[in-house]
Design a protein around this motif. Structure first.
Motif, PDB file in Angstrom:
ATOM      1  N   GLN A 221       0.842  -1.191   0.000  1.00 62.40           N
ATOM      2  CA  GLN A 221       0.000   0.000   0.000  1.00 62.40           C
ATOM      3  C   GLN A 221       0.873   1.235   0.000  1.00 62.40           C
ATOM      4  O   GLN A 221       1.627   1.465   0.961  1.00 62.40           O
ATOM      5  N   ALA A 222       0.779   2.000  -1.076  1.00 62.81           N
ATOM      6  CA  ALA A 222       1.513   3.248  -1.199  1.00 62.81           C
ATOM      7  C   ALA A 222       0.689   4.380  -0.581  1.00 62.81           C
ATOM      8  O   ALA A 222      -0.541   4.270  -0.478  1.00 62.81           O
ATOM      9  N   PRO A 223       1.339   5.456  -0.187  1.00 64.86           N
ATOM     10  CA  PRO A 223       0.611   6.581   0.425  1.00 64.86           C
ATOM     11  C   PRO A 223      -0.509   7.081  -0.480  1.00 64.86           C
ATOM     12  O   PRO A 223      -0.291   7.332  -1.672  1.00 64.86           O
ATOM     13  N   GLY A 224      -1.704   7.187   0.079  1.00 65.76           N
ATOM     14  CA  GLY A 224      -2.834   7.717  -0.666  1.00 65.76           C
ATOM     15  C   GLY A 224      -3.441   6.766  -1.669  1.00 65.76           C
ATOM     16  O   GLY A 224      -4.331   7.162  -2.435  1.00 65.76           O
ATOM     17  N   LYS A 225      -2.978   5.513  -1.680  1.00 64.28           N
ATOM     18  CA  LYS A 225      -3.496   4.545  -2.640  1.00 64.28           C
ATOM     19  C   LYS A 225      -4.084   3.341  -1.926  1.00 64.28           C
ATOM     20  O   LYS A 225      -3.822   3.101  -0.752  1.00 64.28           O
ATOM     21  N   GLU A 226      -4.902   2.573  -2.664  1.00 63.21           N
ATOM     22  CA  GLU A 226      -5.482   1.368  -2.110  1.00 63.21           C
ATOM     23  C   GLU A 226      -4.424   0.259  -2.023  1.00 63.21           C
ATOM     24  O   GLU A 226      -3.423   0.265  -2.751  1.00 63.21           O
ATOM     25  N   ARG A 227      -4.677  -0.700  -1.130  1.00 60.68           N
ATOM     26  CA  ARG A 227      -3.793  -1.837  -1.017  1.00 60.68           C
ATOM     27  C   ARG A 227      -3.816  -2.635  -2.323  1.00 60.68           C
ATOM     28  O   ARG A 227      -4.879  -2.880  -2.889  1.00 60.68           O
ATOM     29  N   GLN A 228      -2.642  -3.042  -2.778  1.00 60.33           N
ATOM     30  CA  GLN A 228      -2.482  -3.692  -4.074  1.00 60.33           C
ATOM     31  C   GLN A 228      -1.857  -5.069  -3.886  1.00 60.33           C
ATOM     32  O   GLN A 228      -0.849  -5.210  -3.175  1.00 60.33           O
ATOM     33  N   TRP A 229      -2.435  -6.063  -4.542  1.00 54.16           N
ATOM     34  CA  TRP A 229      -1.862  -7.414  -4.498  1.00 54.16           C
ATOM     35  C   TRP A 229      -0.565  -7.432  -5.300  1.00 54.16           C
ATOM     36  O   TRP A 229      -0.481  -6.848  -6.394  1.00 54.16           O
ATOM     37  N   VAL A 230       0.452  -8.125  -4.774  1.00 53.47           N
ATOM     38  CA  VAL A 230       1.768  -8.173  -5.414  1.00 53.47           C
ATOM     39  C   VAL A 230       2.113  -9.572  -5.907  1.00 53.47           C
ATOM     40  O   VAL A 230       2.539  -9.738  -7.055  1.00 53.47           O
ATOM     41  N   ALA A 231       1.936 -10.579  -5.047  1.00 55.66           N
ATOM     42  CA  ALA A 231       2.387 -11.920  -5.417  1.00 55.66           C
ATOM     43  C   ALA A 231       1.676 -12.952  -4.553  1.00 55.66           C
ATOM     44  O   ALA A 231       1.215 -12.644  -3.451  1.00 55.66           O
ATOM     45  N   ARG A 232       1.599 -14.187  -5.075  1.00 51.86           N
ATOM     46  CA  ARG A 232       1.000 -15.312  -4.356  1.00 51.86           C
ATOM     47  C   ARG A 232       1.832 -16.560  -4.595  1.00 51.86           C
ATOM     48  O   ARG A 232       2.356 -16.760  -5.699  1.00 51.86           O
ATOM     49  N   ILE A 233       1.923 -17.374  -3.557  1.00 53.34           N
ATOM     50  CA  ILE A 233       2.549 -18.685  -3.686  1.00 53.34           C
ATOM     51  C   ILE A 233       1.592 -19.735  -3.145  1.00 53.34           C
ATOM     52  O   ILE A 233       1.016 -19.570  -2.064  1.00 53.34           O
TER      53      ILE A 233
ATOM     54  N   SER B 251      11.117   3.638  -7.864  1.00 51.41           N
ATOM     55  CA  SER B 251      10.463   4.542  -6.913  1.00 51.41           C
ATOM     56  C   SER B 251       8.991   4.173  -6.728  1.00 51.41           C
ATOM     57  O   SER B 251       8.430   4.347  -5.639  1.00 51.41           O
ATOM     58  N   GLU B 252       8.395   3.633  -7.781  1.00 48.62           N
ATOM     59  CA  GLU B 252       6.975   3.241  -7.698  1.00 48.62           C
ATOM     60  C   GLU B 252       6.748   2.041  -6.786  1.00 48.62           C
ATOM     61  O   GLU B 252       5.606   1.712  -6.473  1.00 48.62           O
ATOM     62  N   ASP B 253       7.810   1.382  -6.381  1.00 51.55           N
ATOM     63  CA  ASP B 253       7.686   0.255  -5.451  1.00 51.55           C
ATOM     64  C   ASP B 253       7.623   0.724  -3.998  1.00 51.55           C
ATOM     65  O   ASP B 253       7.421  -0.096  -3.093  1.00 51.55           O
ATOM     66  N   THR B 254       7.799   2.006  -3.755  1.00 50.25           N
ATOM     67  CA  THR B 254       7.723   2.539  -2.398  1.00 50.25           C
ATOM     68  C   THR B 254       6.330   2.308  -1.828  1.00 50.25           C
ATOM     69  O   THR B 254       5.326   2.719  -2.419  1.00 50.25           O
ATOM     70  N   ALA B 255       6.267   1.631  -0.689  1.00 45.28           N
ATOM     71  CA  ALA B 255       4.986   1.269  -0.071  1.00 45.28           C
ATOM     72  C   ALA B 255       5.254   0.543   1.241  1.00 45.28           C
ATOM     73  O   ALA B 255       6.395   0.179   1.534  1.00 45.28           O
ATOM     74  N   VAL B 256       4.185   0.340   1.993  1.00 44.36           N
ATOM     75  CA  VAL B 256       4.232  -0.600   3.108  1.00 44.36           C
ATOM     76  C   VAL B 256       3.814  -1.960   2.557  1.00 44.36           C
ATOM     77  O   VAL B 256       2.784  -2.071   1.883  1.00 44.36           O
ATOM     78  N   TYR B 257       4.627  -2.966   2.830  1.00 47.21           N
ATOM     79  CA  TYR B 257       4.397  -4.314   2.317  1.00 47.21           C
ATOM     80  C   TYR B 257       3.848  -5.203   3.428  1.00 47.21           C
ATOM     81  O   TYR B 257       4.367  -5.202   4.555  1.00 47.21           O
ATOM     82  N   TYR B 258       2.817  -5.983   3.068  1.00 44.56           N
ATOM     83  CA  TYR B 258       2.128  -6.855   4.020  1.00 44.56           C
ATOM     84  C   TYR B 258       2.077  -8.275   3.485  1.00 44.56           C
ATOM     85  O   TYR B 258       1.846  -8.476   2.282  1.00 44.56           O
ATOM     86  N   CYS B 259       2.212  -9.260   4.351  1.00 44.36           N
ATOM     87  CA  CYS B 259       1.878 -10.619   3.946  1.00 44.36           C
ATOM     88  C   CYS B 259       0.461 -10.930   4.425  1.00 44.36           C
ATOM     89  O   CYS B 259      -0.073 -10.276   5.318  1.00 44.36           O
ATOM     90  N   ASN B 260      -0.127 -11.941   3.787  1.00 44.74           N
ATOM     91  CA  ASN B 260      -1.548 -12.236   4.004  1.00 44.74           C
ATOM     92  C   ASN B 260      -1.797 -13.706   3.730  1.00 44.74           C
ATOM     93  O   ASN B 260      -1.194 -14.282   2.814  1.00 44.74           O
ATOM     94  N   ILE B 261      -2.691 -14.289   4.486  1.00 44.98           N
ATOM     95  CA  ILE B 261      -3.111 -15.662   4.242  1.00 44.98           C
ATOM     96  C   ILE B 261      -4.191 -15.620   3.167  1.00 44.98           C
ATOM     97  O   ILE B 261      -5.213 -14.920   3.331  1.00 44.98           O
ATOM     98  N   HIS B 262      -3.979 -16.358   2.091  1.00 45.52           N
ATOM     99  CA  HIS B 262      -4.943 -16.334   0.989  1.00 45.52           C
ATOM    100  C   HIS B 262      -6.309 -16.813   1.459  1.00 45.52           C
ATOM    101  O   HIS B 262      -6.433 -17.879   2.073  1.00 45.52           O
TER     102      HIS B 262
END
Length: 113
Positions: A39-51, A86-97
């Motif tokens: 989630q980048a500042p001012g933006k919605e949380r975005q999915w990045v990857a799944r395993i 620079s566009e990768d700047t964000a807070v990164y979260y892991c999540n249980i699918h």
């Protein structure tokens, strides 16, 4: 009690690399696919990857640069991030699918000169 603890974020220059880690507890880790979101500042949380048991999948914006992996014995999931922009700047979260309310505190990634 489900717990997800992300780490490994920091400040990196464009073109650099970081490896994020997520320590999981409180559920049968090996039974679930795992996601990374950001989630980048001012933006919605975005999915990045799944395993999952079927393999890995990536958002188009990170495909070829990021690699998700897991170690079921250690109950860990990782995100290797290369060629950072620079566009990768964000807070990164892991999540249980499939668990929309299971989030850690996140780890800040800042890509800047």
């Amino acid at each position: 009690q489900v717990q997800l603890v992300e780490s490994g974020g920091g400040l990196v220059q464009p073109g650099g690399s970081l490896r994020l880690s997520c320590a999981a507890s409180g559920f049968v880790f090996a039974s679930y696919a795992m996601n990374w979101y950001r989630q980048a500042p001012g933006k919605e949380r975005q999915w990045v990857a799944r395993i999952s048991d079927y393999g890995t999948d990536y958002a188009g914006s990170v495909k070829g640069r990021f690699t998700i992996s897991r170690d079921n014995a250690k109950r860990m999931v990782y995100l290797q991030m290369n060629s950072l922009e620079s566009e990768d700047t964000a807070v990164y979260y892991c999540n249980i699918h499939g668990w929309p309310n299971a989030w850690g505190q996140g780890t800040q990634v800042t890509v800047s000169t």
